[in-house]
Write a protein that holds these residues in place. Structure first.
Motif, PDB file in Angstrom:
ATOM      1  N   LEU A   1       0.827  -1.204   0.000  1.00 58.51           N
ATOM      2  CA  LEU A   1       0.000   0.000   0.000  1.00 58.51           C
ATOM      3  C   LEU A   1       0.863   1.256   0.000  1.00 58.51           C
ATOM      4  O   LEU A   1       0.601   2.216  -0.736  1.00 58.51           O
ATOM      5  CB  LEU A   1      -0.925   0.003   1.230  1.00 58.51           C
ATOM      6  CG  LEU A   1      -2.103  -0.964   1.226  1.00 58.51           C
ATOM      7  CD1 LEU A   1      -2.874  -0.857   2.540  1.00 58.51           C
ATOM      8  CD2 LEU A   1      -3.043  -0.679   0.065  1.00 58.51           C
ATOM      9  N   GLY A   2       1.899   1.263   0.846  1.00 56.02           N
ATOM     10  CA  GLY A   2       2.767   2.437   0.904  1.00 56.02           C
ATOM     11  C   GLY A   2       3.520   2.690  -0.389  1.00 56.02           C
ATOM     12  O   GLY A   2       3.824   3.833  -0.730  1.00 56.02           O
ATOM     13  N   VAL A   3       3.810   1.622  -1.140  1.00 56.17           N
ATOM     14  CA  VAL A   3       4.569   1.770  -2.388  1.00 56.17           C
ATOM     15  C   VAL A   3       3.676   2.218  -3.538  1.00 56.17           C
ATOM     16  O   VAL A   3       4.031   3.120  -4.318  1.00 56.17           O
ATOM     17  CB  VAL A   3       5.280   0.448  -2.732  1.00 56.17           C
ATOM     18  CG1 VAL A   3       5.878   0.512  -4.140  1.00 56.17           C
ATOM     19  CG2 VAL A   3       6.353   0.142  -1.711  1.00 56.17           C
ATOM     20  N   PHE A   4       2.485   1.611  -3.663  1.00 56.00           N
ATOM     21  CA  PHE A   4       1.639   1.845  -4.836  1.00 56.00           C
ATOM     22  C   PHE A   4       0.698   3.047  -4.688  1.00 56.00           C
ATOM     23  O   PHE A   4       0.099   3.454  -5.670  1.00 56.00           O
ATOM     24  CB  PHE A   4       0.814   0.597  -5.146  1.00 56.00           C
ATOM     25  CG  PHE A   4       1.637  -0.545  -5.658  1.00 56.00           C
ATOM     26  CD1 PHE A   4       2.181  -0.513  -6.933  1.00 56.00           C
ATOM     27  CD2 PHE A   4       1.896  -1.649  -4.859  1.00 56.00           C
ATOM     28  CE1 PHE A   4       2.951  -1.560  -7.411  1.00 56.00           C
ATOM     29  CE2 PHE A   4       2.660  -2.703  -5.328  1.00 56.00           C
ATOM     30  CZ  PHE A   4       3.193  -2.665  -6.602  1.00 56.00           C
ATOM     31  N   ARG A   5       0.532   3.588  -3.501  1.00 56.00           N
ATOM     32  CA  ARG A   5      -0.317   4.766  -3.324  1.00 56.00           C
ATOM     33  C   ARG A   5       0.555   6.013  -3.448  1.00 56.00           C
ATOM     34  O   ARG A   5       1.115   6.507  -2.453  1.00 56.00           O
ATOM     35  CB  ARG A   5      -1.025   4.739  -1.961  1.00 56.00           C
ATOM     36  CG  ARG A   5      -1.997   3.597  -1.789  1.00 56.00           C
ATOM     37  CD  ARG A   5      -3.171   3.697  -2.773  1.00 56.00           C
ATOM     38  NE  ARG A   5      -4.115   2.606  -2.535  1.00 56.00           N
ATOM     39  CZ  ARG A   5      -4.038   1.418  -3.112  1.00 56.00           C
ATOM     40  NH1 ARG A   5      -3.060   1.170  -3.980  1.00 56.00           N
ATOM     41  NH2 ARG A   5      -4.920   0.481  -2.840  1.00 56.00           N
ATOM     42  N   THR A   6       0.657   6.502  -4.659  1.00 60.77           N
ATOM     43  CA  THR A   6       1.521   7.671  -4.890  1.00 60.77           C
ATOM     44  C   THR A   6       0.995   8.906  -4.160  1.00 60.77           C
ATOM     45  O   THR A   6       1.777   9.771  -3.768  1.00 60.77           O
ATOM     46  CB  THR A   6       1.605   7.967  -6.393  1.00 60.77           C
ATOM     47  OG1 THR A   6       0.271   8.117  -6.930  1.00 60.77           O
ATOM     48  CG2 THR A   6       2.285   6.810  -7.120  1.00 60.77           C
ATOM     49  N   GLU A   7      -0.328   8.990  -3.971  1.00 61.86           N
ATOM     50  CA  GLU A   7      -0.875  10.157  -3.285  1.00 61.86           C
ATOM     51  C   GLU A   7      -0.515  10.176  -1.804  1.00 61.86           C
ATOM     52  O   GLU A   7      -0.624  11.213  -1.144  1.00 61.86           O
ATOM     53  CB  GLU A   7      -2.404  10.210  -3.444  1.00 61.86           C
ATOM     54  CG  GLU A   7      -3.173   9.063  -2.798  1.00 61.86           C
ATOM     55  CD  GLU A   7      -3.331   7.871  -3.716  1.00 61.86           C
ATOM     56  OE1 GLU A   7      -4.173   7.000  -3.423  1.00 61.86           O
ATOM     57  OE2 GLU A   7      -2.606   7.828  -4.730  1.00 61.86           O
ATOM     58  N   TRP A   8      -0.102   9.039  -1.269  1.00 56.94           N
ATOM     59  CA  TRP A   8       0.278   8.981   0.147  1.00 56.94           C
ATOM     60  C   TRP A   8       1.656   9.583   0.407  1.00 56.94           C
ATOM     61  O   TRP A   8       2.019   9.820   1.555  1.00 56.94           O
ATOM     62  CB  TRP A   8       0.277   7.528   0.628  1.00 56.94           C
ATOM     63  CG  TRP A   8      -1.097   6.997   0.911  1.00 56.94           C
ATOM     64  CD1 TRP A   8      -2.279   7.615   0.665  1.00 56.94           C
ATOM     65  CD2 TRP A   8      -1.409   5.727   1.490  1.00 56.94           C
ATOM     66  NE1 TRP A   8      -3.329   6.821   1.051  1.00 56.94           N
ATOM     67  CE2 TRP A   8      -2.823   5.652   1.565  1.00 56.94           C
ATOM     68  CE3 TRP A   8      -0.651   4.648   1.938  1.00 56.94           C
ATOM     69  CZ2 TRP A   8      -3.488   4.536   2.079  1.00 56.94           C
ATOM     70  CZ3 TRP A   8      -1.292   3.543   2.452  1.00 56.94           C
ATOM     71  CH2 TRP A   8      -2.699   3.476   2.526  1.00 56.94           C
TER      72      TRP A   8
END
Length: 523
Positions: A121-128
């Motif tokens: 999740l941390g890698v693929f959620r660029t908005e994060w």
């Protein structure tokens, strides 16, 4: 202690590959596929063109479901979790054992899979990426919260249920899982519509206010620039983590210094059927005997087969009259549960000569009343839970699930409480054991018609309040109204059930000789 537990955890990780070469290859491929599916599930919203707002909603809901699963599942399935009691012989304090078990949980396959999902999740959620330090902090808090949930709930389950009732807990967990499947499918499909997306957004907002969804909501707020809201949600998750940690060490201490009462070696525990699964207490022994009757006596089986006929006839009649099938979906289950509990209104008469054992032994009437309800509860409660999920699936509206569940459970409990009174207040002779289930003895007293009619009428009248609140909640579709219908239905049903058991127990103690006389009229 931590070093010893670390070596044990590493050995348990490698134990999955021990055995034949084929087993090692099969286990390795299975784990690779599982990790690939986890990473794909985390990356899917980012590669399927889902908007950032929808991704935030999905992440909060999915995160809340996963963390809630780490809280609920270990309570029903605790066999694979290390127990503090297994280390009672080690010369270590409760704090050392508890800290070691907590920290070394990260070296287990379930946690590694969970961690792979969080990292993905941390890698693929660029908005994060705009969340700054809140992103790693929230993911670490979510990971620690998952460990704390597993450790506390597994220890609590092992402390409450012990070894003897582990199978019963697993059965309850399977029933709840089966009940959730159609509801989850309906809820997921409903989000594809415009109205469903609005409801899902509201559900995500509510989930973000719980400790399970708060870490993921905090990341979304931080990425959007709302630092105050992010800190509030992160603080909620940290607070829940602290509470669980404060519960963990006392649970470890209790587990280490209290042992379960050993089973009596002189009591046979094989070949006794239902009696193996219940303790030697009056209510539980009567429950085992009642379950044995229900599984072997054709009189009970005929009644069970006849129960679904009435709702089917009602559905056919209403459908011919042009009623909406979605509204008709709410009718069959309450009727089935009402008839199931009502079938107990003359249960004492089915005992024939066996009733004298209860009277002669001087058992409390409430034990007799509670024990006889075991078959109805063991059939009715799973049926109410699973059937409510199927009902809302057919009705096409998952938001009414709390009201439907409260309605069905209330009808079951109310009818069970009323029949606990009528089976001792107005018994009448019934078919003898071994006779045809379709033969009814003639009786010159008040007769079966009056007892059947009164027990059904009283059950229907007392079921009106929970039915009324459930109908209002179904019409209104308000979350608070639905939760109130669920809470009121369960609470009201339990009150009527307890009162029915107590009143029926008093009548049983007072009318014992008369009950024996009625059951033996034709013996």
């Amino acid at each position: 202690m931590v070093a010893r537990l670390f070596r044990l955890r590493v050995a348990l990780l490698g134990a999955a590959f021990r055995g034949s070469m084929w087993r090692a290859v099969r286990t390795g491929l299975g784990l690779l596929v599982l990790f690939a599916l986890i990473v794909a599930a985390a990356a899917a919203p980012s590669f399927l063109g889902v908007s950032a707002t929808q991704r935030a909603m999905i992440d909060v809901l999915a995160g809340a479901v996963v963390l809630a699963a780490t809280f609920v599942v270990p309570f029903f399935a605790n066999r694979r979790n290390l127990s503090p009691a297994q280390f009672a012989s080690y010369p270590a304090s409760a704090g050392s054992i508890g800290f070691g078990l907590f920290i070394t949980t990260i070296f287990s396959w379930p946690f590694l899979i969970f961690a792979a999902w969080l990292i993905s999740l941390g890698v693929f959620r660029t908005e994060w990426q705009g969340a700054g330090w809140v992103l790693p902090a929230a993911l670490v808090v979510a990971a620690l919260l998952g460990i704390a949930c597993v450790r506390v709930m597994a220890a609590l389950s092992q402390r409450i249920a012990g070894v003897r009732y582990t199978g019963a807990l697993r059965t309850i967990g399977v029933v709840l899982l089966v009940a959730c499947v159609p509801f989850a499918v309906l809820a997921g499909s409903a989000t594809l519509t415009a109205a469903g997306e609005t409801a899902a957004a509201e559900a995500a907002r509510i989930a973000g206010l719980t400790p399970f969804g708060a870490p993921f909501a905090a990341i979304g707020f931080a990425a959007g620039g709302d630092t105050d809201a992010a800190l509030m949600h992160l603080g909620l998750a940290v607070g829940a983590l602290i509470v669980l940690l404060l519960l963990w060490i006392p649970l470890v201490r209790v587990t280490l210094f209290r042992v379960d009462r050993p089973a009596d070696p002189g009591v046979a525990r094989r070949g006794l059927g239902w009696f193996e699964r219940f303790s030697a207490r009056p209510a539980q022994v009567i429950a085992a005997r009642s379950l044995t009757y229900w599984s072997r006596d054709p009189r009970y089986r005929v009644a069970l087969f006849a129960i679904p006929i009435a709702p089917l006839v009602m559905i056919v009649a209403f459908s011919v009259a042009g009623a909406d099938m979605r509204n008709l979906a709410l009718v069959p289950l309450p009727v089935v549960l009402l008839l199931l509990a009502w079938s107990q209104h003359n249960d004492v008469a089915m005992d024939s000569t066996a009733i004298w054992e209860h009277v002669a032994s001087g058992i409390r009437g409430r034990s007799d009343r509670a024990g006889r309800l075991a078959p109805v509860m063991m059939i009715g409660v799973p049926l109410a839970v699973i059937g409510s999920s199927l009902t809302v699936t057919v009705a096409g509206e998952w938001r009414i699930l709390p009201a439907v569940l409260g309605l069905n459970i209330a009808v079951l409990l109310v009818a069970s409480g009323i029949t606990s009174i009528f089976s001792v207040a107005m018994p009448y002779p019934t078919t003898r054991p071994g006779d045809s289930p379709f033969v009814q003895p003639q009786w010159s007293g008040s007769g079966s018609g009056l007892a059947q009619t009164l027990s059904m009428l009283v059950s229907l009248v007392l079921a009106v309040p929970p039915v009324w609140f459930a109908v209002l909640a179904i019409i209104d579709l308000s979350f608070l109204e639905n939760m109130w219908a669920l809470a009121f239905g369960v609470g009201y049903g339990l009150v009527v059930l307890v009162l029915g058991i107590l009143i029926g127990g008093k009548l049983f103690e007072r009318n014992g000789p008369e009950l024996i006389a009625v059951t033996q009229v034709f013996d």
